[in-house]
Design a protein around this motif. Structure first.
Motif, PDB file in Angstrom:
ATOM      1  N   VAL A 297       0.844  -1.200   0.000  1.00 24.96           N
ATOM      2  CA  VAL A 297       0.000   0.000   0.000  1.00 24.96           C
ATOM      3  C   VAL A 297       0.876   1.246   0.000  1.00 24.96           C
ATOM      4  CG1 VAL A 297      -1.573   1.374   1.445  1.00 24.96           C
ATOM      5  CG2 VAL A 297      -2.028  -1.055   1.050  1.00 24.96           C
ATOM      6  N   PHE A 298       1.934   1.228   0.798  1.00 19.11           N
ATOM      7  CA  PHE A 298       2.854   2.367   0.894  1.00 19.11           C
ATOM      8  C   PHE A 298       3.538   2.614  -0.447  1.00 19.11           C
ATOM      9  CE2 PHE A 298       6.958   4.307   1.969  1.00 19.11           C
ATOM     10  CZ  PHE A 298       6.535   5.368   2.760  1.00 19.11           C
ATOM     11  N   VAL A 299       3.998   1.553  -1.113  1.00 12.06           N
ATOM     12  CA  VAL A 299       4.665   1.683  -2.413  1.00 12.06           C
ATOM     13  C   VAL A 299       3.701   2.258  -3.446  1.00 12.06           C
ATOM     14  CG1 VAL A 299       5.701   0.400  -4.334  1.00 12.06           C
ATOM     15  CG2 VAL A 299       6.355  -0.125  -1.975  1.00 12.06           C
ATOM     16  N   GLU A 300       2.475   1.748  -3.463  1.00 12.37           N
ATOM     17  CA  GLU A 300       1.462   2.252  -4.397  1.00 12.37           C
ATOM     18  C   GLU A 300       1.189   3.729  -4.166  1.00 12.37           C
ATOM     19  OE1 GLU A 300      -1.454   2.359  -7.361  1.00 12.37           O
ATOM     20  OE2 GLU A 300      -0.006   0.770  -6.914  1.00 12.37           O
ATOM     21  N   ALA A 301       1.114   4.127  -2.895  1.00 13.75           N
ATOM     22  CA  ALA A 301       0.833   5.521  -2.554  1.00 13.75           C
ATOM     23  C   ALA A 301       1.980   6.450  -2.935  1.00 13.75           C
ATOM     24  CB  ALA A 301       0.536   5.642  -1.060  1.00 13.75           C
ATOM     25  N   LEU A 302       3.179   5.912  -3.057  1.00 14.55           N
ATOM     26  CA  LEU A 302       4.322   6.709  -3.499  1.00 14.55           C
ATOM     27  C   LEU A 302       4.395   6.818  -5.015  1.00 14.55           C
ATOM     28  CD1 LEU A 302       7.176   5.434  -1.124  1.00 14.55           C
ATOM     29  CD2 LEU A 302       6.095   7.690  -1.085  1.00 14.55           C
ATOM     30  N   VAL A 303       4.083   5.728  -5.717  1.00 14.17           N
ATOM     31  CA  VAL A 303       4.267   5.678  -7.166  1.00 14.17           C
ATOM     32  C   VAL A 303       3.136   6.367  -7.918  1.00 14.17           C
ATOM     33  CG1 VAL A 303       4.402   4.130  -9.166  1.00 14.17           C
ATOM     34  CG2 VAL A 303       5.657   3.576  -7.074  1.00 14.17           C
ATOM     35  N   LEU A 304       1.886   6.111  -7.511  1.00 13.28           N
ATOM     36  CA  LEU A 304       0.744   6.632  -8.257  1.00 13.28           C
ATOM     37  C   LEU A 304       0.770   8.155  -8.431  1.00 13.28           C
ATOM     38  CD1 LEU A 304      -1.951   6.266  -9.700  1.00 13.28           C
ATOM     39  CD2 LEU A 304      -3.073   6.279  -7.462  1.00 13.28           C
ATOM     40  N   PRO A 305       0.968   8.940  -7.356  1.00 16.04           N
ATOM     41  CA  PRO A 305       0.998  10.397  -7.562  1.00 16.04           C
ATOM     42  C   PRO A 305       2.084  10.850  -8.526  1.00 16.04           C
ATOM     43  CG  PRO A 305       0.761   9.886  -5.230  1.00 16.04           C
ATOM     44  CD  PRO A 305       1.071   8.600  -5.930  1.00 16.04           C
TER      45      PRO A 305
END
Length: 253
Positions: free
Chosen positions: A222-230
């Protein structure tokens, strides 16, 4: 003079830093909900049920009428569309006044962009989803081409205040003279998505029976996704403004 890919990445990083708190929070909420949905569906045997449905035409009793699964699926789709659109709008507002910090006033402006063209964006979102699925059947090159040639469609619609069809026309008009540039951006995006996928494989493996519970591996994902998507969404915003800047440059005789 045209900016290079490196200049676009620098601009994106500046946007990323300026809007990090709000963009990361939005992406984190989306990632948490979608990850929980995947876990819940996995525990119900969703993958096996779909395979059974394709082979036999019948759906597992565990999935029939499962209100929680349906509710989670609907919430995940709605949140995905809203967060994608908001990230683009936030990036657009910040790009217009990069020297000042991101504030509640700027978020209100981003929300106005969001409300103004949300339904046009919704149409483009689902058209892109279909194109991405088609691209996935055409190997990695197909995905690369689809991602590249639809890379700035979201900013075009949301920030240029265009309808879905007119947005696609403007999208292709902007990129037709900048094919190499847009292909480079598509490649960078695929690299980011590949790194995210590697993280998913790594931490899913560390969790043993992947998907059985919301463990530390899912928190990391979840943390990785929240960093990459933006970053990817803001990269599309930076590319949109760069393409418009190039479009406004005088034509050499």
């Amino acid at each position: 003079m045209k900016n290079t890919i490196l200049d676009t990445l620098k601009n994106t990083l500046a946007l990323y830093k300026a809007t990090f708190k709000v963009c990361f929070t939005l992406a984190l909420i989306l990632a948490a909900v979608t990850e929980y949905f995947k876990i819940y569906a996995f525990n119900l045997g969703f993958n096996q049920a779909i395979q059974q449905y394709l082979e036999e035409g019948t759906l597992s009793q565990d999935l029939q009428g499962n209100g929680t699964l349906i509710w989670l699926a609907v919430v995940s789709i709605i949140l995905t569309v809203m967060v994608y659109a908001l990230l683009v709008c936030i990036g657009g507002v910040q790009s217009q006044s990069p020297d000042s910090a991101f504030s509640k006033v700027k978020f209100s402006q981003a929300w106005l962009y969001f409300r103004r063209r949300f339904f046009s964006f919704l149409g483009a979102f689902f058209i892109n989803a279909v194109l991405w699925v088609i691209g996935s059947f055409l190997s990695l090159i197909g995905i690369w081409l689809v991602v590249s040639f639809t890379f700035v469609i979201f900013p075009v619609i949301l920030l240029d205040n265009l309808g879905t069809i007119s947005g696609y026309k403007e999208n292709f008009r902007l990129i037709r003279a900048n094919v190499i540039y847009i292909l480079q951006l598509g490649f960078i995006t695929l690299v980011l998505l590949f790194v995210k996928y590697l993280a998913y494989l790594l931490f899913s493996g560390l969790g043993g029976q992947a998907g059985m519970s919301f463990g530390i591996e899912h928190v990391v994902l979840v943390f990785v996704e929240a960093l990459v998507l933006p970053f990817v969404m803001l990269l599309s915003v930076s590319a949109f403004y760069e393409l418009n800047r190039r479009d406004d440059m005088p034509i050499k005789p």
